[in-house]
Enzyme design. Structure first.
Site, mmCIF file in Angstrom:
data_model
loop_
_atom_site.group_PDB
_atom_site.id
_atom_site.type_symbol
_atom_site.label_atom_id
_atom_site.label_comp_id
_atom_site.label_asym_id
_atom_site.label_seq_id
_atom_site.Cartn_x
_atom_site.Cartn_y
_atom_site.Cartn_z
ATOM 1 N N GLY A 8 -7.773 5.597 -4.504
ATOM 2 C CA GLY A 8 -7.291 4.220 -4.400
ATOM 3 C C GLY A 8 -8.410 3.270 -4.786
ATOM 4 O O GLY A 8 -8.527 2.158 -4.265
ATOM 5 N N GLY A 11 -8.155 -0.712 -6.137
ATOM 6 C CA GLY A 11 -7.607 -1.784 -5.312
ATOM 7 C C GLY A 11 -8.659 -2.790 -4.881
ATOM 8 O O GLY A 11 -9.806 -2.764 -5.336
ATOM 9 N N GLN A 12 -8.253 -3.674 -3.956
ATOM 10 C CA GLN A 12 -9.135 -4.780 -3.540
ATOM 11 C C GLN A 12 -10.452 -4.260 -2.955
ATOM 12 O O GLN A 12 -11.529 -4.756 -3.301
ATOM 13 C CB GLN A 12 -8.422 -5.665 -2.502
ATOM 14 C CG GLN A 12 -9.196 -6.943 -2.211
ATOM 15 C CD GLN A 12 -8.710 -7.703 -0.991
ATOM 16 O OE1 GLN A 12 -7.877 -7.223 -0.226
ATOM 17 N NE2 GLN A 12 -9.239 -8.898 -0.805
ATOM 18 N N ASP A 34 -7.406 6.857 -8.849
ATOM 19 C CA ASP A 34 -6.286 5.971 -8.489
ATOM 20 C C ASP A 34 -5.052 6.442 -9.272
ATOM 21 O O ASP A 34 -5.183 7.208 -10.234
ATOM 22 C CB ASP A 34 -6.617 4.509 -8.867
ATOM 23 C CG ASP A 34 -5.817 3.490 -8.069
ATOM 24 O OD1 ASP A 34 -6.409 2.790 -7.228
ATOM 25 O OD2 ASP A 34 -4.587 3.390 -8.289
ATOM 26 N N ARG A 36 -3.297 4.164 -10.864
ATOM 27 C CA ARG A 36 -3.323 3.267 -12.026
ATOM 28 C C ARG A 36 -4.387 3.686 -13.035
ATOM 29 O O ARG A 36 -5.231 4.524 -12.760
ATOM 30 C CB ARG A 36 -3.722 1.836 -11.643
ATOM 31 C CG ARG A 36 -3.252 1.286 -10.373
ATOM 32 C CD ARG A 36 -3.669 -0.194 -10.349
ATOM 33 N NE ARG A 36 -3.819 -0.680 -8.991
ATOM 34 C CZ ARG A 36 -4.215 -1.907 -8.687
ATOM 35 N NH1 ARG A 36 -4.523 -2.756 -9.638
ATOM 36 N NH2 ARG A 36 -4.325 -2.295 -7.436
ATOM 37 N N ASP A 51 -2.993 11.246 -7.894
ATOM 38 C CA ASP A 51 -2.072 10.825 -6.843
ATOM 39 C C ASP A 51 -2.632 11.310 -5.495
ATOM 40 O O ASP A 51 -2.824 12.517 -5.306
ATOM 41 C CB ASP A 51 -0.690 11.445 -7.119
ATOM 42 C CG ASP A 51 0.340 11.039 -6.080
ATOM 43 O OD1 ASP A 51 -0.036 10.523 -5.008
ATOM 44 O OD2 ASP A 51 1.541 11.250 -6.354
ATOM 45 N N TYR A 140 3.684 -0.350 8.489
ATOM 46 C CA TYR A 140 2.263 -0.235 8.140
ATOM 47 C C TYR A 140 1.414 0.007 9.397
ATOM 48 O O TYR A 140 0.580 0.925 9.443
ATOM 49 C CB TYR A 140 1.847 -1.525 7.433
ATOM 50 C CG TYR A 140 0.384 -1.651 7.096
ATOM 51 C CD1 TYR A 140 -0.234 -0.789 6.200
ATOM 52 C CD2 TYR A 140 -0.381 -2.682 7.655
ATOM 53 C CE1 TYR A 140 -1.578 -0.931 5.872
ATOM 54 C CE2 TYR A 140 -1.723 -2.836 7.332
ATOM 55 C CZ TYR A 140 -2.323 -1.958 6.444
ATOM 56 O OH TYR A 140 -3.640 -2.111 6.119
ATOM 57 N N LYS A 144 -0.866 3.231 10.608
ATOM 58 C CA LYS A 144 -2.291 3.119 10.948
ATOM 59 C C LYS A 144 -2.560 3.686 12.342
ATOM 60 O O LYS A 144 -3.571 4.363 12.557
ATOM 61 C CB LYS A 144 -2.751 1.657 10.853
ATOM 62 C CG LYS A 144 -2.808 1.113 9.428
ATOM 63 C CD LYS A 144 -3.765 1.905 8.550
ATOM 64 C CE LYS A 144 -3.926 1.332 7.159
ATOM 65 N NZ LYS A 144 -4.660 2.231 6.251
HETATM 66 P P1 NAD Z 1 -4.912 -2.217 -2.450
HETATM 67 O O1 NAD Z 1 -3.421 -2.265 -2.384
HETATM 68 O O2 NAD Z 1 -5.619 -3.346 -3.072
HETATM 69 O O3 NAD Z 1 -5.368 -0.882 -3.173
HETATM 70 C C1 NAD Z 1 -4.766 0.354 -2.936
HETATM 71 C C2 NAD Z 1 -4.938 1.187 -4.187
HETATM 72 O O4 NAD Z 1 -4.278 2.426 -3.949
HETATM 73 C C3 NAD Z 1 -4.299 0.566 -5.435
HETATM 74 O O5 NAD Z 1 -5.235 0.507 -6.479
HETATM 75 C C4 NAD Z 1 -3.146 1.499 -5.780
HETATM 76 O O6 NAD Z 1 -2.932 1.655 -7.170
HETATM 77 C C5 NAD Z 1 -3.638 2.807 -5.166
HETATM 78 N N1 NAD Z 1 -2.551 3.741 -4.876
HETATM 79 C C6 NAD Z 1 -1.312 3.503 -4.425
HETATM 80 N N2 NAD Z 1 -0.623 4.647 -4.297
HETATM 81 C C7 NAD Z 1 -1.461 5.637 -4.692
HETATM 82 C C8 NAD Z 1 -1.344 7.046 -4.781
HETATM 83 N N3 NAD Z 1 -0.208 7.677 -4.447
HETATM 84 N N4 NAD Z 1 -2.400 7.741 -5.211
HETATM 85 C C9 NAD Z 1 -3.557 7.125 -5.570
HETATM 86 N N5 NAD Z 1 -3.720 5.801 -5.507
HETATM 87 C C10 NAD Z 1 -2.697 5.064 -5.067
HETATM 88 O O7 NAD Z 1 -5.417 -1.977 -0.944
HETATM 89 P P2 NAD Z 1 -6.837 -2.361 -0.333
HETATM 90 O O8 NAD Z 1 -6.746 -3.741 0.172
HETATM 91 O O9 NAD Z 1 -7.916 -1.985 -1.241
HETATM 92 O O10 NAD Z 1 -6.815 -1.419 0.961
HETATM 93 C C11 NAD Z 1 -7.440 -0.157 0.973
HETATM 94 C C12 NAD Z 1 -7.285 0.421 2.376
HETATM 95 O O11 NAD Z 1 -7.838 -0.484 3.328
HETATM 96 C C13 NAD Z 1 -5.836 0.653 2.820
HETATM 97 O O12 NAD Z 1 -5.769 1.792 3.633
HETATM 98 C C14 NAD Z 1 -5.536 -0.566 3.640
HETATM 99 O O13 NAD Z 1 -4.546 -0.316 4.589
HETATM 100 C C15 NAD Z 1 -6.873 -0.823 4.304
HETATM 101 N N6 NAD Z 1 -7.016 -2.207 4.742
HETATM 102 C C16 NAD Z 1 -7.115 -3.231 3.843
HETATM 103 C C17 NAD Z 1 -7.239 -4.534 4.307
HETATM 104 C C18 NAD Z 1 -7.360 -5.692 3.364
HETATM 105 O O14 NAD Z 1 -7.344 -6.852 3.814
HETATM 106 N N7 NAD Z 1 -7.501 -5.467 2.066
HETATM 107 C C19 NAD Z 1 -7.256 -4.787 5.686
HETATM 108 C C20 NAD Z 1 -7.097 -3.719 6.559
HETATM 109 C C21 NAD Z 1 -7.013 -2.428 6.095
HETATM 110 N N1 SER Z 2 -4.932 -7.298 5.079
HETATM 111 C C1 SER Z 2 -4.024 -6.293 5.530
HETATM 112 C C2 SER Z 2 -2.610 -6.750 5.414
HETATM 113 O O1 SER Z 2 -2.395 -7.927 5.491
HETATM 114 C C3 SER Z 2 -4.306 -5.945 6.976
HETATM 115 O O2 SER Z 2 -4.288 -4.581 7.089
HETATM 116 O O3 SER Z 2 -1.755 -5.930 5.272
#
Ligand code: NAD
Ligand code: SER
Length: 314
Positions: A8, A11-12, A34, A36, A51, A140, A144
């Site tokens: 992944g 992602g962000q 990823d 993508r 995946d 979600y 978690k």
């Molecule tokens: P994001 O959605 O920006 O990135 C997730 C990435 O996973 C994407 O690039 C997507 O293409 C990839 N993805 C989706 N399905 C997939 C698969 N089957 N196989 C491989 N890749 C796949 O999410 P993020 O914000 O980077 O979050 C990453 C983790 O951190 C997650 O577990 C999320 O729950 C956790 N998290 C994020 C935040 C936040 O504010 N960003 C807050 C709390 C927890």
């Molecule tokens: N930033 C995340 C959301 O809003 C928190 O896990 O889903």
């Protein structure tokens, strides 16, 4: 020597975590993956399309590359998860389960993030403690919480070194957020710079726990580097930095862009936000492995505006 697989990675969080880990361990030792296509910022190191639910393909990469550590970031977040709860459960749980099993088999070190979304409407909203009532009301949040319990179980039963934090809403400029309820706090910066106008999908006084990405990346790396005996919590650590409302962040941005106009049109994400804490007590992370945030609201706002203006060429 660590050989790291990030799942992944586009992602962000993944983009910035990959860049930070490559600085520490060298580009060739940090594999991004990823579903993508690769992110342009990650072009300087190895990338594989993978995946995260595909146990056979993941095992093959771990064996071929001699992977020692996995950071599993692939997931569906809160807002997208409520639109497709079945996919949210399937992706979030089957990816974690297969990585935990692989971790036991190959003696891997694992990072898997949880979220403030584990907390629900029955949790104390202010300064939410590490151990408290946990009854999430989103799919979600349910994934978690189940994930945290699984991590704790695999550590106790199999001795797996799996570590986790409950990230707050993350604010960043390099890679855009992917379907969360806290995404407004990133969108507002883009709209303030581009259009000087923003309509927020949460109401003006909705307080949520938030954090600038640099703090989140540093927390992740510090937790993974902490001596094993210091990581006493094997569910997930509360992590905290800032708490603000849409009105407060708009007022902070207005100190730099006084013309910014903000209006409010709460949508389905308001209910999700209302079920989450307003602020988090992270004293356990602070005492166990020395966590301390560096970015407050003014410092984060300044850094976001400076970097986004350059990124957007404005
Ligand atoms: P994001 O959605 O920006 O990135 C997730 C990435 O996973 C994407 O690039 C997507 O293409 C990839 N993805 C989706 N399905 C997939 C698969 N089957 N196989 C491989 N890749 C796949 O999410 P993020 O914000 O980077 O979050 C990453 C983790 O951190 C997650 O577990 C999320 O729950 C956790 N998290 C994020 C935040 C936040 O504010 N960003 C807050 C709390 C927890
Ligand atoms: N930033 C995340 C959301 O809003 C928190 O896990 O889903």
């Amino acid at each position: 020597m660590s050989k790291i697989l990030i799942m992944g990675a586009c992602g962000q969080i993944g983009v910035e975590l990959t860049l930070a880990l490559r600085k520490i361990h060298g580009n060739d030792n940090v594999f991004a993956s990823d579903l993508r296509d690769n992110h342009p910022m990650l072009a300087d190191g190895p990338y594989v399309q993978l995946d995260a639910t595909d146990a056979v393909a993941t095992r093959a990469i771990v064996e071929k590359e001699g992977i020692t550590d996995i950071y599993l970031l692939a997931a569906l977040l809160s807002a997208t998860g409520e639109k497709n709860p079945k996919l949210c459960w399937d992706l979030n749980m089957s990816s974690l389960r297969q990585i935990l099993d692989l971790g036991v088999d190959k003696n891997l070190k694992i990072f898997w993030p949880s979220s403030i979304a584990v907390f629900g409407p029955t949790t104390p909203r202010d300064n939410t403690p590490q151990a408290t009532v946990i009854e999430p009301s989103t799919m979600y949040g349910i994934t978690k919480y189940a994930g945290e319990m699984l991590c704790q179980y695999y550590n106790a039963k199999f001795g797996l070194d799996v570590r986790s934090v409950r990230y707050p809403g993350l604010i960043s400029w390099k890679s855009e957020p992917g379907g969360g309820t806290t995404d407004y706090a990133v969108e507002i910066f883009y709209e303030a710079i581009k259009n000087k106008k923003y309509t927020c999908f949460l109401s003006e006084n909705t307080y949520l726990p938030m954090m600038y990405m640099d703090d989140a990346i540093r927390a992740t790396i510090e937790l993974m580097q902490a001596p094993t005996e210091n990581v006493k919590n094997r569910m997930s650590y509360n992590l905290s930095a800032i708490s603000f409302s849409p009105k407060e962040i708009a007022n902070e941005i207005k100190k730099h862009i006084p013309e910014l106009e903000i209006s409010y049109a709460p949508d389905h994400r308001q209910g999700i936000a209302d079920s989450w804490p307003a602020s988090i007590d992270d004293s356990v992370a602070r005492s166990d492995w020395g966590w301390k945030p560096e970015f407050d609201l003014p410092k984060m706002t300044e850094v976001m505006l400076v970097n986004l203006k350059v990124k957007l060429g404005l």
